[in-house]
Design a protein around this motif. Structure first.
Motif, PDB file in Angstrom:
ATOM      1  N   ILE A 138      24.566 -61.862  57.056  1.00  0.00           N
ATOM      2  CA  ILE A 138      23.229 -62.291  56.640  1.00  0.00           C
ATOM      3  C   ILE A 138      22.579 -63.216  57.663  1.00  0.00           C
ATOM      4  O   ILE A 138      21.436 -62.968  58.083  1.00  0.00           O
ATOM      5  CB  ILE A 138      23.262 -62.919  55.234  1.00  0.00           C
ATOM      6  CG1 ILE A 138      23.577 -61.812  54.217  1.00  0.00           C
ATOM      7  CG2 ILE A 138      21.947 -63.599  54.903  1.00  0.00           C
ATOM      8  CD1 ILE A 138      23.776 -62.285  52.804  1.00  0.00           C
ATOM      9  N   ALA A 139      23.250 -64.273  58.077  1.00  0.00           N
ATOM     10  CA  ALA A 139      22.633 -65.208  59.025  1.00  0.00           C
ATOM     11  C   ALA A 139      22.273 -64.537  60.347  1.00  0.00           C
ATOM     12  O   ALA A 139      21.126 -64.655  60.806  1.00  0.00           O
ATOM     13  CB  ALA A 139      23.529 -66.427  59.248  1.00  0.00           C
ATOM     14  N   PRO A 140      23.193 -63.793  60.993  1.00  0.00           N
ATOM     15  CA  PRO A 140      22.801 -63.140  62.240  1.00  0.00           C
ATOM     16  C   PRO A 140      21.739 -62.052  62.028  1.00  0.00           C
ATOM     17  O   PRO A 140      20.875 -61.850  62.876  1.00  0.00           O
ATOM     18  CB  PRO A 140      24.088 -62.542  62.797  1.00  0.00           C
ATOM     19  CG  PRO A 140      25.150 -62.769  61.792  1.00  0.00           C
ATOM     20  CD  PRO A 140      24.620 -63.655  60.724  1.00  0.00           C
ATOM     21  N   MET A 141      21.785 -61.378  60.884  1.00  0.00           N
ATOM     22  CA  MET A 141      20.770 -60.364  60.591  1.00  0.00           C
ATOM     23  C   MET A 141      19.403 -61.013  60.492  1.00  0.00           C
ATOM     24  O   MET A 141      18.415 -60.505  61.030  1.00  0.00           O
ATOM     25  CB  MET A 141      21.109 -59.638  59.286  1.00  0.00           C
ATOM     26  CG  MET A 141      20.092 -58.575  58.857  1.00  0.00           C
ATOM     27  SD  MET A 141      18.674 -59.178  57.891  1.00  0.00           S
ATOM     28  CE  MET A 141      19.440 -59.743  56.403  1.00  0.00           C
ATOM     29  N   LEU A 142      19.330 -62.163  59.825  1.00  0.00           N
ATOM     30  CA  LEU A 142      18.054 -62.858  59.689  1.00  0.00           C
ATOM     31  C   LEU A 142      17.515 -63.307  61.051  1.00  0.00           C
ATOM     32  O   LEU A 142      16.304 -63.311  61.269  1.00  0.00           O
ATOM     33  CB  LEU A 142      18.181 -64.039  58.734  1.00  0.00           C
ATOM     34  CG  LEU A 142      18.366 -63.669  57.260  1.00  0.00           C
ATOM     35  CD1 LEU A 142      18.633 -64.914  56.431  1.00  0.00           C
ATOM     36  CD2 LEU A 142      17.169 -62.894  56.726  1.00  0.00           C
ATOM     37  N   GLU A 143      18.410 -63.673  61.973  1.00  0.00           N
ATOM     38  CA  GLU A 143      17.970 -64.032  63.326  1.00  0.00           C
ATOM     39  C   GLU A 143      17.365 -62.834  64.041  1.00  0.00           C
ATOM     40  O   GLU A 143      16.316 -62.943  64.682  1.00  0.00           O
ATOM     41  CB  GLU A 143      19.139 -64.585  64.138  1.00  0.00           C
ATOM     42  CG  GLU A 143      19.550 -65.979  63.744  1.00  0.00           C
ATOM     43  CD  GLU A 143      20.664 -66.525  64.621  1.00  0.00           C
ATOM     44  OE1 GLU A 143      20.653 -66.233  65.835  1.00  0.00           O
ATOM     45  OE2 GLU A 143      21.529 -67.222  64.084  1.00  0.00           O
ATOM     46  N   ILE A 144      18.017 -61.698  63.940  1.00  0.00           N
ATOM     47  CA  ILE A 144      17.523 -60.485  64.598  1.00  0.00           C
ATOM     48  C   ILE A 144      16.176 -60.080  64.012  1.00  0.00           C
ATOM     49  O   ILE A 144      15.216 -59.818  64.737  1.00  0.00           O
ATOM     50  CB  ILE A 144      18.549 -59.337  64.460  1.00  0.00           C
ATOM     51  CG1 ILE A 144      19.804 -59.648  65.278  1.00  0.00           C
ATOM     52  CG2 ILE A 144      17.938 -58.002  64.890  1.00  0.00           C
ATOM     53  CD1 ILE A 144      20.969 -58.721  64.994  1.00  0.00           C
ATOM     54  N   VAL A 145      16.103 -60.047  62.692  1.00  0.00           N
ATOM     55  CA  VAL A 145      14.863 -59.642  62.028  1.00  0.00           C
ATOM     56  C   VAL A 145      13.769 -60.675  62.275  1.00  0.00           C
ATOM     57  O   VAL A 145      12.605 -60.319  62.468  1.00  0.00           O
ATOM     58  CB  VAL A 145      15.104 -59.415  60.522  1.00  0.00           C
ATOM     59  CG1 VAL A 145      13.809 -59.176  59.777  1.00  0.00           C
ATOM     60  CG2 VAL A 145      16.041 -58.246  60.321  1.00  0.00           C
ATOM     61  N   GLY A 146      14.133 -61.943  62.312  1.00  0.00           N
ATOM     62  CA  GLY A 146      13.150 -62.987  62.600  1.00  0.00           C
ATOM     63  C   GLY A 146      12.533 -62.826  63.982  1.00  0.00           C
ATOM     64  O   GLY A 146      11.321 -63.007  64.157  1.00  0.00           O
ATOM     65  N   ALA A 147      13.348 -62.448  64.954  1.00  0.00           N
ATOM     66  CA  ALA A 147      12.832 -62.220  66.307  1.00  0.00           C
ATOM     67  C   ALA A 147      11.880 -61.024  66.322  1.00  0.00           C
ATOM     68  O   ALA A 147      10.828 -61.055  66.980  1.00  0.00           O
ATOM     69  CB  ALA A 147      13.983 -62.004  67.284  1.00  0.00           C
ATOM     70  N   TYR A 148      12.224 -59.985  65.593  1.00  0.00           N
ATOM     71  CA  TYR A 148      11.349 -58.811  65.482  1.00  0.00           C
ATOM     72  C   TYR A 148      10.013 -59.205  64.847  1.00  0.00           C
ATOM     73  O   TYR A 148       8.940 -58.879  65.356  1.00  0.00           O
ATOM     74  CB  TYR A 148      12.033 -57.715  64.662  1.00  0.00           C
ATOM     75  CG  TYR A 148      11.104 -56.582  64.294  1.00  0.00           C
ATOM     76  CD1 TYR A 148      10.756 -55.623  65.239  1.00  0.00           C
ATOM     77  CD2 TYR A 148      10.564 -56.475  63.015  1.00  0.00           C
ATOM     78  CE1 TYR A 148       9.890 -54.575  64.909  1.00  0.00           C
ATOM     79  CE2 TYR A 148       9.708 -55.436  62.685  1.00  0.00           C
ATOM     80  CZ  TYR A 148       9.373 -54.498  63.633  1.00  0.00           C
ATOM     81  OH  TYR A 148       8.512 -53.477  63.311  1.00  0.00           O
ATOM     82  N   GLU A 149      10.100 -59.920  63.739  1.00  0.00           N
ATOM     83  CA  GLU A 149       8.896 -60.317  63.015  1.00  0.00           C
ATOM     84  C   GLU A 149       8.010 -61.217  63.865  1.00  0.00           C
ATOM     85  O   GLU A 149       6.785 -61.082  63.850  1.00  0.00           O
ATOM     86  CB  GLU A 149       9.276 -61.014  61.714  1.00  0.00           C
ATOM     87  CG  GLU A 149       9.930 -60.076  60.723  1.00  0.00           C
ATOM     88  CD  GLU A 149      10.547 -60.778  59.533  1.00  0.00           C
ATOM     89  OE1 GLU A 149      10.685 -62.016  59.548  1.00  0.00           O
ATOM     90  OE2 GLU A 149      10.896 -60.064  58.572  1.00  0.00           O
ATOM     91  N   LEU A 150       8.621 -62.120  64.615  1.00  0.00           N
ATOM     92  CA  LEU A 150       7.851 -63.002  65.489  1.00  0.00           C
ATOM     93  C   LEU A 150       7.088 -62.183  66.528  1.00  0.00           C
ATOM     94  O   LEU A 150       5.904 -62.429  66.787  1.00  0.00           O
ATOM     95  CB  LEU A 150       8.773 -64.010  66.179  1.00  0.00           C
ATOM     96  CG  LEU A 150       8.108 -64.994  67.127  1.00  0.00           C
ATOM     97  CD1 LEU A 150       7.099 -65.850  66.397  1.00  0.00           C
ATOM     98  CD2 LEU A 150       9.156 -65.871  67.794  1.00  0.00           C
ATOM     99  N   ALA A 151       7.743 -61.188  67.109  1.00  0.00           N
ATOM    100  CA  ALA A 151       7.085 -60.344  68.113  1.00  0.00           C
ATOM    101  C   ALA A 151       5.928 -59.563  67.494  1.00  0.00           C
ATOM    102  O   ALA A 151       4.859 -59.432  68.108  1.00  0.00           O
ATOM    103  CB  ALA A 151       8.097 -59.399  68.759  1.00  0.00           C
ATOM    104  N   VAL A 152       6.108 -59.067  66.273  1.00  0.00           N
ATOM    105  CA  VAL A 152       5.033 -58.337  65.599  1.00  0.00           C
ATOM    106  C   VAL A 152       3.845 -59.266  65.358  1.00  0.00           C
ATOM    107  O   VAL A 152       2.693 -58.918  65.645  1.00  0.00           O
ATOM    108  CB  VAL A 152       5.516 -57.712  64.266  1.00  0.00           C
ATOM    109  CG1 VAL A 152       4.345 -57.158  63.457  1.00  0.00           C
ATOM    110  CG2 VAL A 152       6.538 -56.616  64.525  1.00  0.00           C
ATOM    111  N   VAL A 153       4.114 -60.466  64.870  1.00  0.00           N
ATOM    112  CA  VAL A 153       3.041 -61.427  64.601  1.00  0.00           C
ATOM    113  C   VAL A 153       2.348 -61.836  65.908  1.00  0.00           C
ATOM    114  O   VAL A 153       1.119 -61.969  65.946  1.00  0.00           O
ATOM    115  CB  VAL A 153       3.576 -62.656  63.829  1.00  0.00           C
ATOM    116  CG1 VAL A 153       2.546 -63.767  63.769  1.00  0.00           C
ATOM    117  CG2 VAL A 153       3.991 -62.236  62.422  1.00  0.00           C
TER     118      VAL A 153
END
Length: 161
Positions: free
Chosen positions: A115-130
């Motif tokens: 969960i924690a590493p997944m949230l980091e990966i997805v957070g980086a994706y979301e930041l790039a989209v934003v």
């Protein structure tokens, strides 16, 4: 087979985890697209989107594909997806709801140690989209500001004649 993919998940490296996440999305792509479609339908009339409701399924599929590309290509740029969403007329609320759906979907398909590493990966994706979304807003505002300045200048010249 799923058990084999998830063995030793506590020691999975980010690139390996991204691959596992991509695999889970591929296995459940239709479910993710349905979830995205629901968000897009809910937000269609609160946006300036000029899309026909029949086009939303393709937007949802494109969003799932953009996430898959990001995961498969070890952090490939996702800013273009943000630009596309803005140019299609979606507001930031719709983008944030899509991100919420992504997180919930991946949480449902992840194990505790991931969960924690997944949230980091997805957070980086979301930041790039934003970031892409904001860049598109900035570009639109510059164009509109330039057009407004030209119109005001023309009106001012006309008023002085």
């Amino acid at each position: 087979m799923r058990r084999n993919l998830l063995e030793n998940t506590n020691s999975v490296q980010p690139v390996q985890l991204a691959g596992l996440l991509a695999h889970r999305i591929e296995m459940n792509r239709d479910d993710l697209i349905v979830r995205y479609l629901s968000v897009l339908r809910e937000s269609l009339f609160s946006n300036r989107a000029e899309l026909r409701p029949s086009a939303l399924k393709q937007v949802a599929a494109d969003d799932a594909e953009a996430l898959l590309n990001y995961l498969r290509q070890s952090g490939a740029s996702a800013t273009e997806r943000g630009k596309q969403l803005h140019q299609a007329g979606f507001n930031v609320g719709a983008v944030l709801r899509l991100h919420q759906v992504t997180r919930q979907f991946l949480l449902n398909h992840s194990e505790n140690g991931q969960i924690a590493p997944m949230l980091e990966i997805v957070g980086a994706y979301e930041l790039a989209v934003v970031e892409g979304f904001i860049q598109s807003i900035d570009n639109t505002n510059k164009i509109e500001r330039g057009e407004l300045e030209r119109m005001l200048t023309a009106l001012h010249r006309r008023g002085n004649n």
